[in-house]
Design a protein around this motif. Structure first.
Motif, PDB file in Angstrom:
ATOM      1  N   SER A 219       5.475   1.005  -9.377  1.00  0.00           N
ATOM      2  CA  SER A 219       5.347   1.739  -7.935  1.00  0.00           C
ATOM      3  C   SER A 219       6.123   3.100  -7.796  1.00  0.00           C
ATOM      4  O   SER A 219       5.929   3.497  -6.960  1.00  0.00           O
ATOM      5  N   ALA A 220       7.102   3.175  -8.877  1.00  0.00           N
ATOM      6  CA  ALA A 220       7.893   4.210  -8.738  1.00  0.00           C
ATOM      7  C   ALA A 220       7.252   5.541  -9.158  1.00  0.00           C
ATOM      8  O   ALA A 220       7.552   6.800  -9.155  1.00  0.00           O
TER       9      ALA A 220
ATOM     10  N   ALA B 252      -7.198   3.242   3.306  1.00  0.00           N
ATOM     11  CA  ALA B 252      -7.819   3.386   1.985  1.00  0.00           C
ATOM     12  C   ALA B 252      -6.735   3.127   0.964  1.00  0.00           C
ATOM     13  O   ALA B 252      -7.060   2.654  -0.039  1.00  0.00           O
ATOM     14  N   GLY B 253      -5.898   3.820   1.143  1.00  0.00           N
ATOM     15  CA  GLY B 253      -4.660   3.791   0.220  1.00  0.00           C
ATOM     16  C   GLY B 253      -4.075   2.400   0.067  1.00  0.00           C
ATOM     17  O   GLY B 253      -3.885   1.638  -1.051  1.00  0.00           O
ATOM     18  N   LEU B 254      -3.929   1.458   1.123  1.00  0.00           N
ATOM     19  CA  LEU B 254      -3.421   0.277   1.364  1.00  0.00           C
ATOM     20  C   LEU B 254      -4.470  -0.703   0.446  1.00  0.00           C
ATOM     21  O   LEU B 254      -4.147  -1.660   0.027  1.00  0.00           O
ATOM     22  N   LEU B 255      -5.926  -0.417   0.874  1.00  0.00           N
ATOM     23  CA  LEU B 255      -6.958  -1.090  -0.039  1.00  0.00           C
ATOM     24  C   LEU B 255      -6.903  -1.125  -1.399  1.00  0.00           C
ATOM     25  O   LEU B 255      -7.051  -2.165  -2.239  1.00  0.00           O
ATOM     26  N   SER B 256      -6.660   0.190  -1.774  1.00  0.00           N
ATOM     27  CA  SER B 256      -6.558   0.472  -3.188  1.00  0.00           C
ATOM     28  C   SER B 256      -5.520  -0.323  -3.730  1.00  0.00           C
ATOM     29  O   SER B 256      -5.698  -0.929  -5.072  1.00  0.00           O
TER      30      SER B 256
ATOM     31  N   THR C  89      -0.372   7.236  -1.677  1.00  0.00           N
ATOM     32  CA  THR C  89       0.449   6.666  -2.685  1.00  0.00           C
ATOM     33  C   THR C  89       1.296   5.602  -2.311  1.00  0.00           C
ATOM     34  O   THR C  89       1.276   4.406  -2.903  1.00  0.00           O
ATOM     35  N   ALA C  90       1.799   5.936  -1.062  1.00  0.00           N
ATOM     36  CA  ALA C  90       2.882   5.174  -0.452  1.00  0.00           C
ATOM     37  C   ALA C  90       2.203   4.009  -0.135  1.00  0.00           C
ATOM     38  O   ALA C  90       2.749   2.749  -0.318  1.00  0.00           O
ATOM     39  N   ALA C  91       1.231   4.064   0.514  1.00  0.00           N
ATOM     40  CA  ALA C  91       0.222   2.707   1.198  1.00  0.00           C
ATOM     41  C   ALA C  91      -0.282   2.012  -0.102  1.00  0.00           C
ATOM     42  O   ALA C  91      -0.016   0.761   0.032  1.00  0.00           O
ATOM     43  N   LEU C  92      -0.545   2.717  -1.163  1.00  0.00           N
ATOM     44  CA  LEU C  92      -1.073   1.941  -2.451  1.00  0.00           C
ATOM     45  C   LEU C  92      -0.186   1.058  -2.964  1.00  0.00           C
ATOM     46  O   LEU C  92      -0.200   0.149  -3.383  1.00  0.00           O
ATOM     47  N   VAL C  93       1.352   1.654  -2.846  1.00  0.00           N
ATOM     48  CA  VAL C  93       2.724   1.152  -3.687  1.00  0.00           C
ATOM     49  C   VAL C  93       2.542  -0.130  -2.669  1.00  0.00           C
ATOM     50  O   VAL C  93       2.887  -1.141  -3.428  1.00  0.00           O
ATOM     51  N   ALA C  94       2.704  -0.142  -1.566  1.00  0.00           N
ATOM     52  CA  ALA C  94       2.971  -1.194  -0.514  1.00  0.00           C
ATOM     53  C   ALA C  94       1.892  -2.417  -0.881  1.00  0.00           C
ATOM     54  O   ALA C  94       2.402  -3.668  -1.117  1.00  0.00           O
ATOM     55  N   GLY C  95       0.638  -2.084  -0.866  1.00  0.00           N
ATOM     56  CA  GLY C  95      -0.462  -3.042  -1.350  1.00  0.00           C
ATOM     57  C   GLY C  95      -0.177  -3.464  -2.645  1.00  0.00           C
ATOM     58  O   GLY C  95      -0.569  -4.914  -2.573  1.00  0.00           O
TER      59      GLY C  95
ATOM     60  N   ALA D 266      12.165  -1.474  -1.440  1.00  0.00           N
ATOM     61  CA  ALA D 266      11.195  -1.034  -2.158  1.00  0.00           C
ATOM     62  C   ALA D 266       9.758  -0.858  -1.231  1.00  0.00           C
ATOM     63  O   ALA D 266       9.300   0.351  -1.190  1.00  0.00           O
ATOM     64  N   VAL D 267       9.550  -1.850  -0.777  1.00  0.00           N
ATOM     65  CA  VAL D 267       8.309  -1.750  -0.065  1.00  0.00           C
ATOM     66  C   VAL D 267       8.520  -0.909   1.391  1.00  0.00           C
ATOM     67  O   VAL D 267       7.982  -0.227   1.854  1.00  0.00           O
ATOM     68  N   ALA D 268       9.675  -1.098   1.967  1.00  0.00           N
ATOM     69  CA  ALA D 268      10.118  -0.591   3.130  1.00  0.00           C
ATOM     70  C   ALA D 268      10.175   1.110   2.898  1.00  0.00           C
ATOM     71  O   ALA D 268       9.697   1.827   3.658  1.00  0.00           O
ATOM     72  N   GLY D 269      10.646   1.653   1.855  1.00  0.00           N
ATOM     73  CA  GLY D 269      10.926   2.774   1.257  1.00  0.00           C
ATOM     74  C   GLY D 269       9.387   3.548   1.261  1.00  0.00           C
ATOM     75  O   GLY D 269       9.139   4.568   1.599  1.00  0.00           O
ATOM     76  N   ALA D 270       8.427   2.847   0.398  1.00  0.00           N
ATOM     77  CA  ALA D 270       7.266   3.141   0.257  1.00  0.00           C
ATOM     78  C   ALA D 270       6.504   3.647   1.634  1.00  0.00           C
ATOM     79  O   ALA D 270       5.745   4.644   1.873  1.00  0.00           O
ATOM     80  N   VAL D 271       6.606   2.186   2.593  1.00  0.00           N
ATOM     81  CA  VAL D 271       5.920   2.716   3.827  1.00  0.00           C
ATOM     82  C   VAL D 271       6.597   3.678   4.727  1.00  0.00           C
ATOM     83  O   VAL D 271       5.790   4.471   5.319  1.00  0.00           O
ATOM     84  N   ALA D 272       7.877   3.917   4.611  1.00  0.00           N
ATOM     85  CA  ALA D 272       8.438   5.224   5.130  1.00  0.00           C
ATOM     86  C   ALA D 272       7.652   6.390   4.892  1.00  0.00           C
ATOM     87  O   ALA D 272       7.614   7.369   5.549  1.00  0.00           O
TER      88      ALA D 272
END
Length: 306
Positions: A91-92, A173-177, A235-241, A273-279
């Motif tokens: 996810s980096a 859509a990013g989260l779903l991906s 991309t951040a939403a994708l990372v969280a998912g 890591a997740v919080a940073g991606a969501v931010a």
């Protein structure tokens, strides 16, 4: 452990670079469709034909090749290190996407985005230092069928939802991906017939078809998100998912663990890591920089990027 981390870093580099190229191709394709007065649905989102045309641009094709290389490296990493570590290191690619987006797409990051990206990097270092052994990945065949059912339902239910949301669908859509790619990571981990290679077991495993369905769904939702929203936000939403669910499954059902006495630190790293991606997704610029379609040869028009 070292090889697993190295392949995860390689996957991250491939995914990050591929995302930027795919975003460039998707937006140029959308610009052509808009100029021609086509490409949008009645809900304001890109049409299926617009998304299909984006996939055949040379930028998107090169990005997809890099994604394929990233998938192979990520699959190897998922076999060698705990899922919560491999998926988080992969996810980096958010950082790579953000930095390349400045140069290629003309994106300007605001201070909260830079801070959030820094939090993600710090969390990855923390996770790398606390990761312990990976589990065996052996689960009953019923779980393989369950993963296939979840993958089919996820893609089938999400398709009409993101179409109806139109231009508001970028982050969903990013989260779903990300959820789809997370299912791919879990499928790779539990896949039968890979060590040693046994074609009959491999082709008869429902997890293999879950990987195919979730992978295609993830590619489609990612393309859609790149067409209509901020590349960093998508991309951040994708990372969280792709990080949260596989990481939890790895710990709860596949036997992944942190180093002895470091479970709390590993949990903190995971949450950061997740919080940073969501931010990054939250603070990401909602205005997509305009990317004009290339001018016909000989017109003397401006360059492709505004």
């Amino acid at each position: 452990m070292f090889i697993g981390l190295l392949t995860a870093v390689g996957a991250s580099a491939c995914y990050g670079t591929g995302s930027v190229l795919q975003a460039l191709g998707a937006r140029r394709s959308a610009a052509r469709e808009t100029t021609a007065g086509e490409g949008a649905t009645g809900y304001g989102g890109p049409s299926l034909s617009s998304t299909a045309k984006a996939v055949v641009t040379w930028e998107f094709i090169v990005g997809t090749v890099l994604d394929t290389a990233g998938f192979a490296l990520g699959a190897l990493s998922a076999k060698l290190v705990p899922l919560f570590l491999s998926q988080t290191v992969i996810s980096a690619n958010l950082v790579i996407t953000a930095v390349l987006g400045i140069w290629v797409l003309g994106i300007r990051l605001v201070r909260p985005e830079w801070i959030s990206i820094g939090v993600v990097c710090a969390a990855l270092v923390l996770l790398a230092g606390t990761a312990g052994h990976e589990g065996a990945g052996r689960v009953a065949i019923g779980w393989h069928w369950g993963l296939l059912a979840v993958s089919v339902l996820l893609v089938a239910a999400a398709l009409p939802i993101v179409r109806l949301m139109g231009p508001r669908a970028a982050i969903p859509a990013g989260l779903l991906s990300g959820l789809c790619f997370g299912a791919v990571g879990v499928g790779v981990r539990i896949l039968n017939g890979t060590d040693p290679l046994a074609w009959r077991d491999l082709l008869g495993d429902p997890a293999l078809y879950a990987i195919a369905i979730a992978g295609l769904g993830g590619m489609y939702f990612h393309t859609l998100a790149l067409q209509i929203g901020s590349i960093n936000g998508a991309t951040a939403a994708l990372v969280a998912g792709e990080t949260v669910v596989p990481g939890m499954i790895g710990v709860l059902w596949l036997g992944d663990a942190s180093r002895e006495g470091m479970a709390v630190l590993a949990g903190i790293g995971f949450v950061l890591a997740v919080a940073g991606a969501v931010a990054v997704a939250w603070y990401g610029n909602p205005h997509v920089p305009e990317v004009r379609a290339p001018e016909p040869a000989g017109t003397g028009g401006p360059g492709p990027l505004s």
